[in-house]
Design a protein around this motif. Sequence first.
Motif, mmCIF file in Angstrom:
data_model
loop_
_atom_site.group_PDB
_atom_site.id
_atom_site.type_symbol
_atom_site.label_atom_id
_atom_site.label_comp_id
_atom_site.label_asym_id
_atom_site.label_seq_id
_atom_site.Cartn_x
_atom_site.Cartn_y
_atom_site.Cartn_z
ATOM 1 N N TYR A 163 -3.740 4.568 11.815
ATOM 2 C CA TYR A 163 -2.388 5.365 11.713
ATOM 3 C C TYR A 163 -1.573 5.506 10.427
ATOM 4 C CZ TYR A 163 0.071 0.833 12.135
ATOM 5 O OH TYR A 163 0.898 -0.327 11.868
ATOM 6 N N THR A 164 -1.708 4.518 9.533
ATOM 7 C CA THR A 164 -1.169 4.809 8.350
ATOM 8 C C THR A 164 -1.322 5.661 7.704
ATOM 9 O OG1 THR A 164 -2.204 3.325 7.224
ATOM 10 C CG2 THR A 164 -0.601 2.187 8.535
ATOM 11 N N ASP A 165 -2.555 6.422 7.897
ATOM 12 C CA ASP A 165 -2.980 7.518 7.110
ATOM 13 C C ASP A 165 -2.258 8.863 7.170
ATOM 14 O OD1 ASP A 165 -5.207 6.301 6.442
ATOM 15 O OD2 ASP A 165 -6.447 7.010 7.951
ATOM 16 N N TRP A 166 -1.009 8.751 8.259
ATOM 17 C CA TRP A 166 -0.151 9.858 8.515
ATOM 18 C C TRP A 166 0.959 9.824 7.212
ATOM 19 C CZ3 TRP A 166 -0.652 13.940 10.892
ATOM 20 C CH2 TRP A 166 -1.987 14.290 11.954
ATOM 21 N N SER A 167 1.006 8.798 6.352
ATOM 22 C CA SER A 167 1.827 8.940 5.456
ATOM 23 C C SER A 167 1.277 10.052 4.503
ATOM 24 C CB SER A 167 1.851 7.283 5.096
ATOM 25 O OG SER A 167 0.722 7.049 4.150
ATOM 26 N N TRP A 168 0.066 10.352 4.483
ATOM 27 C CA TRP A 168 -0.275 11.469 3.596
ATOM 28 C C TRP A 168 0.599 12.679 3.914
ATOM 29 C CZ3 TRP A 168 -6.097 10.423 5.055
ATOM 30 C CH2 TRP A 168 -6.506 9.430 4.666
ATOM 31 N N ASN A 169 1.081 12.710 5.014
ATOM 32 C CA ASN A 169 1.796 13.996 5.597
ATOM 33 C C ASN A 169 3.262 14.005 4.995
ATOM 34 O OD1 ASN A 169 3.538 15.701 7.362
ATOM 35 N ND2 ASN A 169 1.860 16.581 7.800
ATOM 36 N N LEU A 170 3.767 15.186 4.227
ATOM 37 C CA LEU A 170 4.974 15.180 3.941
ATOM 38 C C LEU A 170 6.129 14.808 4.862
ATOM 39 C CD1 LEU A 170 6.732 16.439 1.533
ATOM 40 C CD2 LEU A 170 6.611 18.559 2.746
ATOM 41 N N TYR A 171 5.961 15.223 6.176
ATOM 42 C CA TYR A 171 6.944 14.874 7.139
ATOM 43 C C TYR A 171 6.822 13.510 7.632
ATOM 44 C CZ TYR A 171 7.124 20.019 7.216
ATOM 45 O OH TYR A 171 7.494 21.145 6.932
ATOM 46 N N PHE A 172 5.794 12.975 7.564
ATOM 47 C CA PHE A 172 5.676 11.509 8.261
ATOM 48 C C PHE A 172 5.534 10.336 7.319
ATOM 49 C CE2 PHE A 172 3.181 14.428 11.299
ATOM 50 C CZ PHE A 172 4.009 14.017 12.376
ATOM 51 N N ASN A 173 5.648 10.933 5.891
ATOM 52 C CA ASN A 173 5.496 9.798 4.981
ATOM 53 C C ASN A 173 6.716 8.887 4.733
ATOM 54 O OD1 ASN A 173 7.587 10.448 3.209
ATOM 55 N ND2 ASN A 173 6.152 11.861 2.060
ATOM 56 N N CYS A 174 6.724 7.486 4.402
ATOM 57 C CA CYS A 174 7.646 6.376 4.546
ATOM 58 C C CYS A 174 8.595 6.459 3.503
ATOM 59 C CB CYS A 174 7.115 5.339 4.975
ATOM 60 S SG CYS A 174 6.911 4.803 6.664
ATOM 61 N N THR A 175 8.393 7.061 2.297
ATOM 62 C CA THR A 175 9.030 6.918 1.107
ATOM 63 C C THR A 175 10.640 7.208 1.662
ATOM 64 O OG1 THR A 175 9.198 9.377 0.679
ATOM 65 C CG2 THR A 175 7.130 7.732 -0.525
ATOM 66 N N PRO A 176 11.569 6.356 0.754
ATOM 67 C CA PRO A 176 12.798 6.396 1.249
ATOM 68 C C PRO A 176 13.691 7.919 0.949
ATOM 69 C CG PRO A 176 12.460 4.396 -0.017
ATOM 70 C CD PRO A 176 11.301 5.346 0.038
ATOM 71 N N SER A 177 12.999 8.512 0.251
ATOM 72 C CA SER A 177 13.516 9.638 -0.230
ATOM 73 C C SER A 177 13.014 10.787 0.737
ATOM 74 C CB SER A 177 12.830 10.302 -1.724
ATOM 75 O OG SER A 177 11.848 10.368 -1.714
ATOM 76 N N ASN A 178 12.518 10.586 1.693
ATOM 77 C CA ASN A 178 11.842 11.499 2.628
ATOM 78 C C ASN A 178 13.102 11.793 3.664
ATOM 79 O OD1 ASN A 178 10.688 13.214 4.716
ATOM 80 N ND2 ASN A 178 9.200 11.646 5.015
ATOM 81 N N PRO A 179 13.534 13.051 3.857
ATOM 82 C CA PRO A 179 14.746 13.271 4.650
ATOM 83 C C PRO A 179 14.428 13.726 5.894
ATOM 84 C CG PRO A 179 14.171 15.290 3.325
ATOM 85 C CD PRO A 179 13.386 14.207 2.882
ATOM 86 N N SER A 180 12.955 13.900 6.288
ATOM 87 C CA SER A 180 12.617 14.178 7.593
ATOM 88 C C SER A 180 12.914 13.420 8.607
ATOM 89 C CB SER A 180 11.219 14.368 7.527
ATOM 90 O OG SER A 180 10.592 14.576 8.859
ATOM 91 N N THR A 181 13.261 13.805 9.806
ATOM 92 C CA THR A 181 13.452 13.006 11.030
ATOM 93 C C THR A 181 12.370 12.359 11.410
ATOM 94 O OG1 THR A 181 12.994 15.025 12.411
ATOM 95 C CG2 THR A 181 15.507 14.638 11.879
ATOM 96 N N GLU A 182 11.200 13.020 11.158
ATOM 97 C CA GLU A 182 9.643 12.299 11.498
ATOM 98 C C GLU A 182 9.428 11.206 10.489
ATOM 99 O OE1 GLU A 182 7.626 15.620 14.004
ATOM 100 O OE2 GLU A 182 7.914 15.917 11.900
ATOM 101 N N ARG A 183 10.266 10.846 9.513
ATOM 102 C CA ARG A 183 9.813 9.687 8.361
ATOM 103 C C ARG A 183 9.326 8.619 9.331
ATOM 104 N NH1 ARG A 183 12.920 6.069 6.759
ATOM 105 N NH2 ARG A 183 12.450 5.058 4.782
#
Length: 183
Positions: free
Chosen positions: A90-110
Amino acid sequence: MSIGVYAKVQKATALRENIQLLKIFSFSLTLVFLTQMVIAILGFFYSDQTRDALGKFVKKAIVHYRDDLDLQNLMDYIQKEFKCCGWNNYTDWSWNLYFNCTPSNPSTERCAVPFSCCTPLPGETVINTMCGFGIQTQNHLDATKSIYLVGCADRAVIWIESHLLLVGALTLGLALPQVKFSL
């Protein structure tokens, strides 16, 4: 016999009597069959490379998950049917722009995964599309309660191995008519 039916019969007869067209058709079927055989044999003997190629395709599918609705539906279908999430896990979803876990990701799906990774609750009639939110920050034990942890690569291999007879029968079923018509 009407003129239309007569014309169709004459056309069909002309096509059957044209030896050159029949030879071209036969050669084309033989070429397609041989190409399929070569691909199947190479896929069998080079299974690691085949798995890597599929992995690259799935990685692209994960990266572009929200960009292409058809690709999104395909990934959701695969994950629901095989009860898997991502390619390796399941951690492969961090490859996606919306699902990645970087602190700078503003997505609600972070740090989330798609709803198709979620394990359905008994008696659930409405799908909880938010069940995968924040999953990538949880440890494996906690994530097990909400989503499928196994990657689709492992599930696909298990499915193929358990349905080897079906895969072989389908392959043979597709090959026999081609051999028959190319001879």
